[in-house]
Design a protein around this motif. Structure first.
Motif, PDB file in Angstrom:
ATOM      1  N   ARG A 107      53.627 117.306  41.083  1.00 13.28           N
ATOM      2  CA  ARG A 107      52.503 117.079  40.588  1.00 13.28           C
ATOM      3  C   ARG A 107      52.952 118.234  40.014  1.00 13.28           C
ATOM      4  O   ARG A 107      54.147 118.658  39.641  1.00 13.28           O
ATOM      5  N   ASN A 108      52.598 118.570  38.515  1.00 13.38           N
ATOM      6  CA  ASN A 108      53.365 119.864  37.741  1.00 13.38           C
ATOM      7  C   ASN A 108      52.312 120.312  36.534  1.00 13.38           C
ATOM      8  O   ASN A 108      50.945 120.154  36.261  1.00 13.38           O
ATOM      9  N   VAL A 109      52.595 121.362  36.595  1.00 15.55           N
ATOM     10  CA  VAL A 109      51.326 122.458  35.871  1.00 15.55           C
ATOM     11  C   VAL A 109      52.311 122.511  34.542  1.00 15.55           C
ATOM     12  O   VAL A 109      53.742 122.762  34.652  1.00 15.55           O
ATOM     13  N   ALA A 110      51.910 121.871  32.966  1.00 16.79           N
ATOM     14  CA  ALA A 110      52.454 122.382  31.677  1.00 16.79           C
ATOM     15  C   ALA A 110      52.346 122.261  30.398  1.00 16.79           C
ATOM     16  O   ALA A 110      50.921 122.965  30.408  1.00 16.79           O
ATOM     17  N   ILE A 111      53.430 123.054  29.369  1.00 23.64           N
ATOM     18  CA  ILE A 111      53.143 122.886  27.919  1.00 23.64           C
ATOM     19  C   ILE A 111      53.584 121.688  27.170  1.00 23.64           C
ATOM     20  O   ILE A 111      54.632 121.225  28.020  1.00 23.64           O
ATOM     21  N   LEU A 112      52.694 121.175  25.975  1.00 27.24           N
ATOM     22  CA  LEU A 112      53.126 120.406  25.525  1.00 27.24           C
ATOM     23  C   LEU A 112      53.291 120.513  24.096  1.00 27.24           C
ATOM     24  O   LEU A 112      53.318 121.469  23.564  1.00 27.24           O
ATOM     25  N   ALA A 113      54.262 119.393  23.358  1.00 29.51           N
ATOM     26  CA  ALA A 113      54.852 119.954  21.869  1.00 29.51           C
ATOM     27  C   ALA A 113      54.940 118.074  21.727  1.00 29.51           C
ATOM     28  O   ALA A 113      54.175 117.390  22.449  1.00 29.51           O
ATOM     29  N   ARG A 114      54.478 117.792  20.087  1.00 26.81           N
ATOM     30  CA  ARG A 114      53.895 117.135  19.899  1.00 26.81           C
ATOM     31  C   ARG A 114      53.087 116.023  19.752  1.00 26.81           C
ATOM     32  O   ARG A 114      53.819 115.031  19.728  1.00 26.81           O
ATOM     33  N   GLY A 195      47.631 120.249  32.978  1.00 29.17           N
ATOM     34  CA  GLY A 195      47.680 120.186  34.746  1.00 29.17           C
ATOM     35  C   GLY A 195      47.787 118.720  35.754  1.00 29.17           C
ATOM     36  O   GLY A 195      46.313 118.281  35.606  1.00 29.17           O
ATOM     37  N   TYR A 196      48.076 118.494  36.009  1.00 35.13           N
ATOM     38  CA  TYR A 196      48.802 117.177  37.129  1.00 35.13           C
ATOM     39  C   TYR A 196      48.436 117.307  37.451  1.00 35.13           C
ATOM     40  O   TYR A 196      48.911 117.640  38.570  1.00 35.13           O
ATOM     41  N   TYR A 197      47.560 116.595  38.326  1.00 29.27           N
ATOM     42  CA  TYR A 197      46.533 116.924  39.398  1.00 29.27           C
ATOM     43  C   TYR A 197      47.186 118.158  39.681  1.00 29.27           C
ATOM     44  O   TYR A 197      47.626 118.203  40.965  1.00 29.27           O
ATOM     45  N   ALA A 198      46.734 119.625  39.234  1.00 28.54           N
ATOM     46  CA  ALA A 198      47.057 120.823  39.598  1.00 28.54           C
ATOM     47  C   ALA A 198      46.248 121.374  38.748  1.00 28.54           C
ATOM     48  O   ALA A 198      45.530 121.543  37.964  1.00 28.54           O
TER      49      ALA A 198
END
Length: 536
Positions: A107-114, A195-198
């Protein structure tokens, strides 16, 4: 762009500032670097209490108090995403991210671009597998483009930055580039959080434009030394160059031998040796908590761009004795500290005290300590602080420690601050007592929420050629306590910055040394490209 609301009072600003980590816009000073004068495209710190403008899919999103106001994704049973902004092409997306709970593995927590939508985007994520992942999503599952091992601890804030320019993607964690890749899937899109399952908190979202590697730099290029070298040459500008108190300029370990250290015991032993010595620091050295004494005639310089000191700090000066009111012959002097990162000091990162003189603190990166990053006090003088990047810290730089210390400080505390990047350091930028002249020139101030230069207790501050960006109170001689004197001239004030609160006359620094001012309109680009480590 959404901006923070006006807090109105200094106390409210200071309370908020203690909880806000710096938004750092990294600009690599190479021919291939993005422009150092990146324009802000979007920002949200959620201080207005809502997440208006964000399109959300999955999860449970709300603004909560998490230190300051932050956007919380609290669900862990969904693939949750939120996007905002416009269809930008070249962009750098940055945010503070705190993972809270991961539901399952991978699983991860992230920021997104484009981001084309909530199911098509590039991402930079912190994974509970102990890695940072740079990847993309094209409507289905997540595709990893690059990854690197890192420690991911729940309940800890991290600063993530994802740059997308041309076909190049670069990922940074806490201001250090850790992954990169090339991909042609998406040419433009929005910014986002995930938040990918997080569950996670997100704060201080900032999107800027960023030039690609085919663009020429807009500022002079700086060629760092080859990896593994230790540059001990260089001459300071300002008070560290003055012939005074029996010392002609600041030469550090010149004439002495050179040693390389990569352990705490080696470092602590080397800086305490008598006689001139050049000390080359390799890697990030974690020292036990405490302040470690530096003896006279030392150059302490980092190798490359990854050297530094964590856990403790450097002390330049004799033990404190308030009964001494004039410089003793044994005062510590002739010290150079360059090209080092300072992190997580349990006290000061660098402390200069007890009439220490001829000290040059140059091209360092300092943040995240307990007390001051660079404190100078108790009669110390003839010091230059130049080309440093100071960030993620509230009590930044103190010059003079107490309104009652005039017996030691009057006629001393002569310090030059030039070409430093004071990046979201709310106060003490510097906070000055008694020193004159204190010369503050060609520095870049960014979002200092309490005060920029505070000149008090009959200090005399010459503040010239600086660039103040989103600084409500840039210069003041009536900040707190007894008033001082300040002259503010030829400065630039942009993005809701206030005007100087100054009165009185100040000695001209040019009576002590020669210097040339850069055009203040160029200071932002010059300093963001040249300040910090890896630039000498």
């Amino acid at each position: 762009m959404r901006r923070r609301k006006d807090r109105g009072t200094r106390s409210m600003l200071a309370a908020l500032a203690t909880t806000v980590t710096a938004i750092v816009i990294w600009a690599l000073a190479l021919v291939t670097m993005p422009s150092a004068s990146a324009a802000t495209l979007f920002g949200d710190d959620f201080q207005d209490g809502d997440a208006a403008g964000w399109s959300r899919s999955g999860g449970s999103w709300s603004v909560v108090a998490d230190g300051s106001q932050a956007l919380r994704q609290s669900g862990t049973s969904a693939d949750a995403r939120a996007v905002a902004g416009a269809g930008w092409s070249d962009q750098a997306v940055q945010a503070r991210v705190k993972p809270i709970v991961f539901n399952g593995s991978g699983r991860n927590v992230a920021i997104l671009a484009r981001a084309q939508s909530t199911s098509s985007y590039y991402f930079l994520g912190l994974s509970n597998s102990g890695s940072v992942v740079l990847g993309k999503r094209t409507g289905g599952g997540l595709v990893t483009l690059a990854s690197a091992p890192t420690t991911v601890t729940t309940g800890t804030w991290y600063t993530l930055r994802l740059e997308a320019f041309g076909t190049t993607l670069r990922g940074f964690v806490n201001n250090v580039q850790v992954v990169s890749a090339t991909d042609t899937t998406y040419a433009s899109g929005r910014a986002g959080l995930a938040g990918y399952y997080a569950s996670a908190s997100f704060d201080d979202v900032l999107v800027t434009d960023v030039g690609g590697p085919s663009e020429p730099p807009t500022t002079p290029t700086v060629t760092p030394p080859p990896p593994g070298t230790c540059s001990t040459s260089g001459t300071p500008i300002g008070f560290a160059s003055v012939n005074a108190w029996g010392q002609s300029g600041t030469t550090g370990g010149a004439g002495g031998s050179t040693v390389e250290v990569d352990t705490a015991s080696e470092l602590i032993s080397a800086i305490a040796q008598s006689g001139p010595l050049n000390i080359c620091v390799r890697g990030m050295i974690t020292v036990p908590a405490g302040m470690y004494n530096v003896a006279s005639d030392k150059t302490i310089v980092g190798i490359g761009s990854n050297a530094g000191i964590s856990g403790g700090g450097l002390n330049i000066g004799l033990p404190v004795d308030d009964a001494i009111t004039s410089p003793p012959a044994t005062a510590v002097n002739n010290i150079i500290i360059r090209n080092l990162s300072f992190r997580n000091a349990n006290d000061d990162s660098i402390n200069v005290q007890m009439f220490s003189h001829h000290v040059w603190i140059d091209h360092n990166d300092l943040c995240c300590g307990y007390d001051g990053l660079i404190d100078i006090k108790r009669g110390s003088s003839y010091i230059t602080v130049s080309w440093n990047h100071l960030h993620n810290h509230t009590k930044n730089m103190l010059l003079g420690h107490d309104d009652g210390a005039g017996a030691q400080d009057i006629g001393r505390l002569k310090v030059t601050y030039h070409h430093n990047w004071l990046n979201q350091t709310p106060q003490r930028n510097p906070r000055v007592r008694f020193g004159e002249p204190v010369h503050v020139f060609n520095n870049y101030y960014y979002y200092n929420t309490d005060v920029g230069v505070a000149c008090q207790a009959n200090a005399g501050c010459m503040v010239e050629g600086n660039y103040f960006d989103r600084v409500e109170e840039p210069v003041s001689n009536s900040y707190a306590g007894p008033t001082g004197r300040c002259v503010a001239r030829n400065n630039v004030f942009v993005n809701e910055s206030g005007q100087p609160d100054c009165s009185g006359s100040v000695q001209e620094p040019s009576t002590y040394y020669s210097y040339t001012l850069d055009d203040p309109n160029s200071v932002k680009a010059l300093v963001t490209a040249g300040a910090g480590v890896g630039k000498i």
